[in-house]
Design an enzyme around this catalytic site. Structure first.
Site, mmCIF file in Angstrom:
data_model
loop_
_atom_site.group_PDB
_atom_site.id
_atom_site.type_symbol
_atom_site.label_atom_id
_atom_site.label_comp_id
_atom_site.label_asym_id
_atom_site.label_seq_id
_atom_site.Cartn_x
_atom_site.Cartn_y
_atom_site.Cartn_z
ATOM 1 N N PRO A 267 12.380 -0.227 7.014
ATOM 2 C CG PRO A 267 10.654 1.097 6.235
ATOM 3 C CD PRO A 267 11.842 0.311 5.771
ATOM 4 C CG ASN A 268 8.710 0.799 11.342
ATOM 5 O OD1 ASN A 268 9.067 1.568 12.231
ATOM 6 N ND2 ASN A 268 8.010 1.195 10.303
ATOM 7 N NE ARG B 120 6.405 -3.276 12.635
ATOM 8 C CZ ARG B 120 6.631 -3.345 11.328
ATOM 9 N NH1 ARG B 120 7.650 -4.037 10.862
ATOM 10 N NH2 ARG B 120 5.862 -2.708 10.492
ATOM 11 C CE1 TYR C 105 5.132 -7.526 9.913
ATOM 12 C CE2 TYR C 105 4.390 -6.131 11.725
ATOM 13 C CZ TYR C 105 4.495 -6.387 10.369
ATOM 14 O OH TYR C 105 3.957 -5.503 9.461
ATOM 15 C CG ASN D 94 10.887 -7.416 5.217
ATOM 16 O OD1 ASN D 94 10.132 -6.571 4.731
ATOM 17 N ND2 ASN D 94 10.566 -8.151 6.269
ATOM 18 C CB ALA E 57 5.940 0.712 5.074
ATOM 19 C CD GLU F 250 7.769 -7.852 -2.733
ATOM 20 O OE1 GLU F 250 7.841 -7.635 -3.957
ATOM 21 O OE2 GLU F 250 6.717 -7.696 -2.078
ATOM 22 C CG HIS G 193 6.526 -8.815 2.427
ATOM 23 N ND1 HIS G 193 6.905 -7.530 2.724
ATOM 24 C CD2 HIS G 193 6.416 -8.877 1.081
ATOM 25 C CE1 HIS G 193 7.004 -6.836 1.609
ATOM 26 N NE2 HIS G 193 6.718 -7.631 0.588
ATOM 27 N NE ARG H 107 -0.468 -7.186 8.028
ATOM 28 C CZ ARG H 107 0.604 -6.491 8.413
ATOM 29 N NH1 ARG H 107 1.799 -6.807 7.937
ATOM 30 N NH2 ARG H 107 0.480 -5.492 9.264
HETATM 31 C C1 DQA Z 1 6.430 -6.394 6.131
HETATM 32 C C2 DQA Z 1 5.032 -6.094 5.572
HETATM 33 C C3 DQA Z 1 4.874 -4.602 5.282
HETATM 34 O O1 DQA Z 1 3.579 -4.340 4.775
HETATM 35 C C4 DQA Z 1 5.066 -3.799 6.548
HETATM 36 O O2 DQA Z 1 4.983 -2.426 6.269
HETATM 37 C C5 DQA Z 1 6.346 -4.126 7.248
HETATM 38 C C6 DQA Z 1 6.740 -5.530 7.339
HETATM 39 C C7 DQA Z 1 6.569 -7.855 6.562
HETATM 40 O O3 DQA Z 1 7.702 -8.289 6.748
HETATM 41 O O4 DQA Z 1 5.568 -8.557 6.738
HETATM 42 O O5 DQA Z 1 6.990 -3.265 7.807
HETATM 43 O O6 DQA Z 1 7.375 -6.151 5.114
#
Ligand code: DQA
Length: 145
Positions: free
Chosen positions: A10-11, A18, A23, A74, A77, A98, A100, A107
């Site tokens: 998501p996102n 964003r 990011y 990735n 959240a 995994e 990020h 954070r």
């Molecule tokens: C993320 C880190 C997560 O905590 C966050 O919710 C994201 C992006 C990252 O790529 O740094 O959506 O996965």
């Protein structure tokens, strides 16, 4: 040919616009181009996908069984909350990294817990979008020995 799915949650479709201080300015399309070019260089097949929906991510992980040899994930959240994603990764028994973009451990405390890390090969975090090619190289090395 070795095949890896780079799967985004998501996102992450908003990458580039964003919260750029966190990011960066590169978009998900830029990341996809980088990953595909690296796939060509490494001689592996790279597939790329994104969904904002937890169930669609579970489906994408299940679909890897007959198509791919490993996953760079990735999960956004959902990393911090999703037992369904954890069970999907464990269920398909494919190596998963995994990933990020940000350093989640530097954070908010709610980002320090990962539901998926215990069923992943390893974690790449904090290197910006450079983490994608790092994870792809690491997983390729693991898959091709
Ligand atoms: C993320 C880190 C997560 O905590 C966050 O919710 C994201 C992006 C990252 O790529 O740094 O959506 O996965």
């Amino acid at each position: 040919m070795t095949s890896i799915l780079v799967l985004n949650g998501p996102n992450l479709n908003l990458l580039g616009t964003r919260e750029p201080a966190t990011y960066g300015h590169e978009t998900l399309d830029d990341v996809e181009r980088t990953c595909r070019a690296l796939g060509d260089e490494l001689g592996i097949d790279v597939a790329f996908a994104q969904s904002n929906h937890e169930g669609a991510l579970v489906d994408a992980i299940h679909d890897c069984r007959d198509r791919h040899d490993g996953i760079v994930l990735n999960a956004g959240a959902y990393t911090h909350t999703s037992i369904a994603l954890r069970d999907a990764i464990a269920g398909v028994a494919l190596p998963c990294i995994e990933l990020h973009v940000s350093n989640v451990h530097a954070r908010e405390p709610f980002r320090h817990h990962s539901a998926i890390a215990p069923v992943c090969l390893g974690v790449v975090a904090g290197f910006g979008v450079r983490g994608y090619p790092l994870a792809l190289r690491a997983l390729t090395e693991r898959l091709t020995g």
